[in-house]
Motif scaffolding. Structure first.
Motif, PDB file in Angstrom:
ATOM      1  N   ASN A 163      -2.874  -7.225  -9.203  1.00 33.38           N
ATOM      2  CA  ASN A 163      -2.410  -7.463  -8.057  1.00 33.38           C
ATOM      3  C   ASN A 163      -3.166  -7.163  -6.986  1.00 33.38           C
ATOM      4  OD1 ASN A 163      -1.810  -4.855  -8.196  1.00 33.38           O
ATOM      5  ND2 ASN A 163       0.287  -5.280  -6.888  1.00 33.38           N
ATOM      6  N   ALA A 164      -4.558  -7.116  -6.942  1.00 33.23           N
ATOM      7  CA  ALA A 164      -5.651  -6.503  -6.065  1.00 33.23           C
ATOM      8  C   ALA A 164      -5.875  -7.741  -5.170  1.00 33.23           C
ATOM      9  CB  ALA A 164      -6.780  -6.065  -6.813  1.00 33.23           C
ATOM     10  N   LYS A 165      -5.211  -8.346  -4.608  1.00 30.84           N
ATOM     11  CA  LYS A 165      -5.192  -9.121  -3.384  1.00 30.84           C
ATOM     12  C   LYS A 165      -4.139  -8.799  -2.131  1.00 30.84           C
ATOM     13  CE  LYS A 165      -6.744 -13.091  -6.189  1.00 30.84           C
ATOM     14  NZ  LYS A 165      -6.515 -14.613  -6.591  1.00 30.84           N
ATOM     15  N   SER A 166      -4.806  -8.912  -1.015  1.00 26.96           N
ATOM     16  CA  SER A 166      -3.871  -8.356   0.057  1.00 26.96           C
ATOM     17  C   SER A 166      -2.755  -9.248  -0.002  1.00 26.96           C
ATOM     18  CB  SER A 166      -4.783  -8.460   1.452  1.00 26.96           C
ATOM     19  OG  SER A 166      -5.851  -7.486   1.307  1.00 26.96           O
ATOM     20  N   GLN A 167      -2.659 -10.542   0.064  1.00 27.19           N
ATOM     21  CA  GLN A 167      -1.741 -11.423   0.519  1.00 27.19           C
ATOM     22  C   GLN A 167      -0.524 -11.210  -0.986  1.00 27.19           C
ATOM     23  OE1 GLN A 167      -0.504 -13.066   3.159  1.00 27.19           O
ATOM     24  NE2 GLN A 167      -2.259 -11.818   3.972  1.00 27.19           N
ATOM     25  N   VAL A 168      -0.988 -11.207  -1.958  1.00 22.57           N
ATOM     26  CA  VAL A 168      -0.237 -10.753  -3.117  1.00 22.57           C
ATOM     27  C   VAL A 168       0.450  -9.416  -3.083  1.00 22.57           C
ATOM     28  CG1 VAL A 168      -0.196 -10.461  -5.813  1.00 22.57           C
ATOM     29  CG2 VAL A 168      -1.676 -12.310  -4.647  1.00 22.57           C
ATOM     30  N   LEU A 169      -0.386  -8.407  -2.493  1.00 21.24           N
ATOM     31  CA  LEU A 169       0.405  -7.232  -2.570  1.00 21.24           C
ATOM     32  C   LEU A 169       1.479  -7.249  -1.564  1.00 21.24           C
ATOM     33  CD1 LEU A 169       0.499  -4.120  -3.428  1.00 21.24           C
ATOM     34  CD2 LEU A 169      -1.319  -3.949  -1.366  1.00 21.24           C
ATOM     35  N   LEU A 170       1.252  -7.781  -0.399  1.00 17.74           N
ATOM     36  CA  LEU A 170       2.159  -7.856   0.868  1.00 17.74           C
ATOM     37  C   LEU A 170       3.465  -8.839   0.340  1.00 17.74           C
ATOM     38  CD1 LEU A 170      -0.316  -8.267   3.660  1.00 17.74           C
ATOM     39  CD2 LEU A 170       1.544  -6.594   3.559  1.00 17.74           C
ATOM     40  N   SER A 171       3.142  -9.792  -0.634  1.00 15.96           N
ATOM     41  CA  SER A 171       4.316 -10.660  -0.790  1.00 15.96           C
ATOM     42  C   SER A 171       5.121  -9.753  -1.789  1.00 15.96           C
ATOM     43  CB  SER A 171       3.585 -11.834  -1.497  1.00 15.96           C
ATOM     44  OG  SER A 171       4.755 -12.850  -1.968  1.00 15.96           O
ATOM     45  N   GLN A 172       4.484  -9.205  -2.804  1.00 14.46           N
ATOM     46  CA  GLN A 172       5.455  -8.642  -3.682  1.00 14.46           C
ATOM     47  C   GLN A 172       6.173  -7.241  -3.197  1.00 14.46           C
ATOM     48  OE1 GLN A 172       2.142  -7.245  -6.409  1.00 14.46           O
ATOM     49  NE2 GLN A 172       2.430  -9.008  -7.657  1.00 14.46           N
ATOM     50  N   ALA A 173       5.456  -6.672  -1.992  1.00 12.28           N
ATOM     51  CA  ALA A 173       6.189  -5.515  -1.471  1.00 12.28           C
ATOM     52  C   ALA A 173       7.513  -6.061  -0.756  1.00 12.28           C
ATOM     53  CB  ALA A 173       5.183  -4.799  -0.654  1.00 12.28           C
ATOM     54  N   ASP A 174       7.104  -7.206   0.074  1.00  7.72           N
ATOM     55  CA  ASP A 174       8.082  -7.766   1.079  1.00  7.72           C
ATOM     56  C   ASP A 174       9.303  -8.414   0.053  1.00  7.72           C
ATOM     57  OD1 ASP A 174       9.060  -9.080   3.697  1.00  7.72           O
ATOM     58  OD2 ASP A 174       8.816 -10.882   2.515  1.00  7.72           O
ATOM     59  N   ASP A 175       8.874  -8.926  -0.963  1.00  4.46           N
ATOM     60  CA  ASP A 175      10.031  -9.417  -2.053  1.00  4.46           C
ATOM     61  C   ASP A 175      10.718  -8.274  -2.535  1.00  4.46           C
ATOM     62  OD1 ASP A 175       9.184 -12.027  -1.869  1.00  4.46           O
ATOM     63  OD2 ASP A 175       8.147 -11.981  -4.003  1.00  4.46           O
ATOM     64  N   ALA A 176      10.354  -7.196  -2.668  1.00  3.58           N
ATOM     65  CA  ALA A 176      10.971  -5.849  -3.110  1.00  3.58           C
ATOM     66  C   ALA A 176      11.914  -5.522  -1.835  1.00  3.58           C
ATOM     67  CB  ALA A 176      10.004  -4.826  -3.652  1.00  3.58           C
ATOM     68  N   LEU A 177      11.458  -5.562  -0.527  1.00  2.00           N
ATOM     69  CA  LEU A 177      12.207  -5.336   0.635  1.00  2.00           C
ATOM     70  C   LEU A 177      13.290  -6.108   0.510  1.00  2.00           C
ATOM     71  CD1 LEU A 177      12.435  -3.591   3.051  1.00  2.00           C
ATOM     72  CD2 LEU A 177      10.893  -5.384   4.350  1.00  2.00           C
TER      73      LEU A 177
END
Length: 450
Positions: A163-177
């Motif tokens: 998941n080494a893409k900034s937008q992917v990482l942010l999206s995954q963290a946001d979904d978890a939030l």
């Protein structure tokens, strides 16, 4: 000094030598959030990009955490707008106390914070998140001359090559939030992309198979919720709501529409809904009252240049007139595709159809949107209309929105009416239409209430 034989004065301008202190102050102003002292959004996003670059290079044990206070609107009701800054500063202070020298944190939204962890295996990430959660839960917040307490939800994602893409990482963290917040708050949800990939792909494929089967075999179901005119407008009005037949029970859109969006099925679903809703309208041709349906559209459908002509053909085949169909899209989503949205709305309204902006009033200047999108109806954001009897600020905001809307020739609507206490205020504020289970629940048949 002389110039062309004439005496003159020579003036020399020199830039002052920069000092280390001045350079440091300039750097601080460019990278730091002035309220909290944490990194500002721009600088923190740059830190995420750097972490992603390290992950691509093989660095492991990095993670991104996102956190927000739970029930933030209630917190503001307690401490007031003037106390909001105090709350955020104390949250930031707790974050700073719990981080190590190798970690970084930033303020990435109005009340949202991000934390980048390095040299942190999954167990350590969980430990840091739990330390933050319990510390804030136990703290007494002094803000605006009042004392209060709060809890936070934390969502995060481990960072690796997958998941080494900034937008992917942010999206995954946001979904978890969102998952942590949606389960009641005061929770932690950490996404592990390596462990979850196969299970998530299998789960998504199962849902996608159900969606494709529903499209092929009419496995969707339409419900119709009455929309009640508070101004005595003639006719019957319904919002069209979608369900999908599941293995054991009907499934709400929140469960399958995000998967449909990720897999390019929204256009097909929108067309299925339109076609079946228009067919149902056609069967009411002899009905005593004119029926108008409000149908949701995705932003992907707004990009479809053939949509308006396709709808016209379906209307003609069913014997339905264009004014009987009002398409609706959230205000914020319209702003992400303004040009195609404007072209579609102009084409659709020219043929007599209606258009509604949903979640209206959530933006900083919602009426600016109307300079680009000439909507007929404005559905006020439900965050402003929930429990109006106990939120005088929201009541005043609704009154102002209605006044401005009527001055602009627009009709207003409020949804999710769940109790009788809101009705007198909505009527006195000038709201044109109301919708909610208190008035009438959705039904698979068009049953209007009077």
């Amino acid at each position: 000094a002389t110039y062309e034989g004439e005496p003159c004065q020579q003036i020399v301008f020199r830039l002052p030598a920069s000092s280390p202190e001045a350079e440091e102050e300039l750097r601080r102003l460019k990278t730091q959030d002035p309220l909290t002292g944490l990194s500002n959004r721009t600088h923190f996003i740059e830190s995420i990009d750097e972490a992603v670059a390290r992950a691509i290079g093989g660095t492991t044990d990095q993670a991104l955490l996102l956190l927000e206070p739970d029930n933030y609107r209630h917190v503001l009701d307690t401490v007031g707008i003037t106390g909001a800054d105090d709350v955020l500063r104390q949250l930031a202070g707790t974050i700073k106390q719990r981080l190590r020298a190798t970690d970084s944190a930033g303020r990435i939204g109005d009340h949202a914070f991000g934390i980048l962890l390095s040299n942190s295996p999954q167990a350590e990430v969980q430990k840091v998140a739990e330390s933050l959660r319990t510390s804030i839960e136990a703290a007494i917040i002094e803000a605006g001359g009042k004392s209060t307490s709060l809890t936070i939800s934390i969502g995060g994602s481990l960072l690796g090559e997958k998941n080494a893409k900034s937008q992917v990482l942010l999206s995954q963290a946001d979904d978890a939030l969102r998952a942590a917040s949606g389960q009641g708050g005061n929770r932690i949800d950490i996404h592990d992309p390596a462990a979850a990939d196969k299970a998530e792909a299998a789960r998504e494929q199962q849902w996608l198979d159900l969606i494709d089967a529903a499209l092929a075999n009419d496995g969707f179901v339409l419900y119709y919720q009455p929309i009640v005119s508070l101004r005595g407008e003639e006719g019957e009005f319904f919002e069209v709501l979608l369900r999908m037949r599941g293995p054991t029970e009907e499934v709400l859109p929140a469960h399958f529409m995000p998967i449909a969006e990720r897999n390019d099925r929204l256009l097909a679903i929108d067309r299925w809904v339109i076609e079946h809703a228009v067919t149902a309208l056609g069967k009411r041709t002899g009905h005593s009252a004119t029926t108008t349906l409000f149908i949701k559209l995705s932003t992907l459908t707004l990009h479809d240049e053939t949509l308006a002509d396709w709808v016209d053909a379906k209307l003609s085949a069913a014997g339905v007139k264009a004014p009987q169909v009002v398409f609706e899209v959230p205000e914020a989503k319209v702003m992400t595709c303004l040009k195609p949205a404007r072209e579609f709305v102009e084409r659709w309204r020219k043929g007599g159809g209606g258009f509604e902006l949903e979640q209206f009033g959530s933006g900083l200047n919602s009426f600016q949107t109307l300079k680009h999108i000439d909507a007929d109806y404005l559905k006020i954001d439900r965050a402003l209309t929930n429990d109006l009897a106990h939120h005088s600020e929201n009541e005043q905001k609704v009154r102002e929105l209605c006044s401005q809307a009527h001055a602009a020739g627009k009709r207003t609507m409020v949804e999710w009416i769940e109790e009788a206490s809101s009705m007198p205020m909505l009527f006195s504020a000038g709201v044109n239409f109301a919708q909610g289970n208190f008035l009438a629940s959705p039904s698979s048949e068009m049953r209007y209430v009077t």
